[in-house]
Design an enzyme around this catalytic site. Structure first.
Site, PDB file in Angstrom:
ATOM      1  N   ASP A   1     -21.671  24.345 -21.128  1.00  0.00           N
ATOM      2  CA  ASP A   1     -22.287  24.412 -19.792  1.00  0.00           C
ATOM      3  C   ASP A   1     -21.181  24.384 -18.734  1.00  0.00           C
ATOM      4  O   ASP A   1     -20.300  23.514 -18.764  1.00  0.00           O
ATOM      5  CB  ASP A   1     -23.206  23.185 -19.647  1.00  0.00           C
ATOM      6  CG  ASP A   1     -24.114  23.250 -18.438  1.00  0.00           C
ATOM      7  OD1 ASP A   1     -24.402  24.362 -17.966  1.00  0.00           O
ATOM      8  OD2 ASP A   1     -24.553  22.172 -17.972  1.00  0.00           O
TER       9      ASP A   1
ATOM     10  N   HIS B   1     -28.493  21.335  -8.475  1.00  0.00           N
ATOM     11  CA  HIS B   1     -28.239  20.301  -9.486  1.00  0.00           C
ATOM     12  C   HIS B   1     -28.566  18.894  -8.976  1.00  0.00           C
ATOM     13  O   HIS B   1     -28.515  18.643  -7.782  1.00  0.00           O
ATOM     14  CB  HIS B   1     -26.777  20.338  -9.926  1.00  0.00           C
ATOM     15  CG  HIS B   1     -26.435  21.542 -10.730  1.00  0.00           C
ATOM     16  ND1 HIS B   1     -25.766  22.617 -10.217  1.00  0.00           N
ATOM     17  CD2 HIS B   1     -26.710  21.862 -12.021  1.00  0.00           C
ATOM     18  CE1 HIS B   1     -25.616  23.540 -11.157  1.00  0.00           C
ATOM     19  NE2 HIS B   1     -26.180  23.110 -12.263  1.00  0.00           N
TER      20      HIS B   1
ATOM     21  N   SER C   1     -31.094  16.377 -15.376  1.00  0.00           N
ATOM     22  CA  SER C   1     -31.411  15.175 -14.580  1.00  0.00           C
ATOM     23  C   SER C   1     -32.717  14.507 -15.011  1.00  0.00           C
ATOM     24  O   SER C   1     -32.820  13.272 -14.997  1.00  0.00           O
ATOM     25  CB  SER C   1     -31.499  15.536 -13.097  1.00  0.00           C
ATOM     26  OG  SER C   1     -30.259  16.004 -12.638  1.00  0.00           O
TER      27      SER C   1
HETATM   28  P1  13P Z   1     -30.576  19.519 -13.242  1.00  0.00           P
HETATM   29  O1  13P Z   1     -29.597  18.620 -12.555  1.00  0.00           O
HETATM   30  O2  13P Z   1     -31.621  20.010 -12.292  1.00  0.00           O
HETATM   31  O3  13P Z   1     -31.180  18.890 -14.444  1.00  0.00           O
HETATM   32  O4  13P Z   1     -29.765  20.820 -13.729  1.00  0.00           O
HETATM   33  C1  13P Z   1     -29.006  20.804 -14.906  1.00  0.00           C
HETATM   34  C2  13P Z   1     -28.136  22.003 -15.058  1.00  0.00           C
HETATM   35  O5  13P Z   1     -28.255  23.005 -14.396  1.00  0.00           O
HETATM   36  C3  13P Z   1     -27.102  21.948 -16.106  1.00  0.00           C
HETATM   37  O6  13P Z   1     -26.268  23.052 -16.083  1.00  0.00           O
HETATM   38  O1  G3H Z   2     -24.714  21.136 -14.303  1.00  0.00           O
HETATM   39  C1  G3H Z   2     -24.581  19.919 -14.325  1.00  0.00           C
HETATM   40  C2  G3H Z   2     -25.078  19.155 -15.486  1.00  0.00           C
HETATM   41  O2  G3H Z   2     -26.197  18.374 -15.130  1.00  0.00           O
HETATM   42  C3  G3H Z   2     -24.004  18.341 -16.124  1.00  0.00           C
HETATM   43  O3  G3H Z   2     -23.598  17.282 -15.330  1.00  0.00           O
HETATM   44  O4  G3H Z   2     -21.095  17.117 -15.500  1.00  0.00           O
HETATM   45  O5  G3H Z   2     -22.513  15.127 -14.942  1.00  0.00           O
HETATM   46  O6  G3H Z   2     -22.495  16.082 -17.233  1.00  0.00           O
HETATM   47  P1  G3H Z   2     -22.345  16.356 -15.758  1.00  0.00           P
HETATM   48 ZN    ZN Z   3     -25.890  23.852 -14.166  1.00  0.00          ZN
END
Ligand code: 13P
Ligand code: G3H
Ligand code: ZN
Length: 333
Positions: A94, A190, A280
């Protein structure tokens, strides 16, 4: 070099083709620890839903990339133990931010990577994405790219304002990079505070914030330019108010946390949006369950006694998303 195929994982190509034709979306759930992973696999196995396990930079820093990959490998076996004969599990990077991190994931058994060049100038985003695609495709690893900037926190990148994806750029971008899917910006964001109170209206009955709608006109224009091309939505947590309320009544403080209404995600899932990212909401489910145990049973100190209920709550949440929002249940029988 380890091929994801040896680990029983799949890339996103077939998943996405089926999702677009079938009018549903694949859940992409982030994981950082064992309980989250167990909950994701249990929910996916019980509903027979294809699933994307996502590993962010934050997760790699927290839990270690090597350990997370072995956990995903173990997850395939766990899924089979749960009676899911042919699990369709993708292990996805990700928000990869460099060629090197994408390469290391490809080499180490990830079946899909995201290269997020959305904060770069357009031509630089194209050059970086193309380089990752050329490498990843040699090993049949699929690549997600991003065009447009989401508001909120994108790992380390803070985007003060969102810049919707420009539909006039998507053909050029997809053609020149060769990416397999495209994350777009249409108003998702996010985190648990997706909109400032001044961007929202307030429900007079509950006092809760009502967020502005997603820009479906932008999505439509993108789909018209790239018919049948897999589109991805990041920042798609709904921030369930029941979790926010439990958190706030059990010692927490999350005023005005607000997400994307599920009916809008349901609508998106029926279109070319075939991957919906949710992180989230799982954090909120976990936190609400843990806070409740701490308040209700102040003497409890066995982590299994609060992580267990948290895991159950996350399983419930993931199943709800799969069945009621994304429509992916039964698509990986
Ligand atoms: P949320 O913070 O809305 O859960 O999004 C997660 C996300 O896009 C991870 O790449
Ligand atoms: O895109 C963001 C995701 O929710 C991951 O967040 O870098 O805190 O693990 P993080
Ligand atoms: Zn994301």
């Amino acid at each position: 070099m380890v091929s994801y195929k040896e680990l029983g994982l799949v890339n996103t190509r077939e998943m996405f083709a089926k999702a677009i034709n079938g009018g549903y979306a694949i859940p992409a759930f982030n994981f950082n620890n064992m309980e989250q992973l167990q909950a994701i696999i249990k929910a996916s196995a019980e509903t027979k839903s294809p699933v994307i396990l996502q590993v962010s930079k934050g997760a790699r820093n927290y839990a270690n990339q090597t350990l997370l990959r072995y956990m995903a490998q173990g997850a395939v076996e766990y899924a089979k133990e749960l009676g899911w004969e042919h699990p369709q599990i993708c292990l996805h990077l990700d928000h990869g931010d460099t060629f090197e991190v994408c390469k290391s994931c490809v080499d180490f058994g990830f079946s899909s990577v995201m290269i997020d060049g959305s904060s770069l100038p357009y031509e630089d985003n194209i050059a970086l994405t193309k380089k990752v695609v050329e490498y990843a495709h040699q090993y049949d690893v699929t690549v997600e790219a991003e065009l447009g900037v989401l508001a909120g926190v994108e790992d380390d990148v803070q985007a003060e304002e969102s810049h919707y994806t420009k539909p006039e750029e998507v053909i050029d971008f997809a053609t020149r990079t060769g990416c397999d899917s495209l994350a777009i910006s249409i108003g998702t964001s996010h985190g648990a505070y997706k909109f400032k109170p001044e961007q929202c209206t307030r429900d007079p009955q509950t006092g809760k914030l009502v967020p502005p709608p997603l820009a479906f006109d932008v999505l439509d224009a993108i789909m018209e330019k790239l018919p049948g091309f897999p589109i991805v939505l990041h920042g798609s947590s709904s921030v369930p108010q029941e979790y926010v309320d439990i958190i706030n009544t059990h010692g927490g403080k999350m005023p005005d946390a607000v997400g994307i209404p599920e009916e809008q995600l349901r609508k998106a899932a029926k279109s070319a949006v075939c991957k919906i990212n949710i992180d989230s909401d799982s954090r909120l489910a976990f936190t609400a369950a843990v806070r409740k145990v701490f308040v209700d049973k102040p003497g409890e100190f066995d982590p299994r006694k609060y992580c267990g209920p948290a895991r159950d709550e996350m399983t419930k949440l993931y199943k709800h998303k799969i069945i009621e929002v994304l429509g992916s249940a039964g698509k990986a029988e």
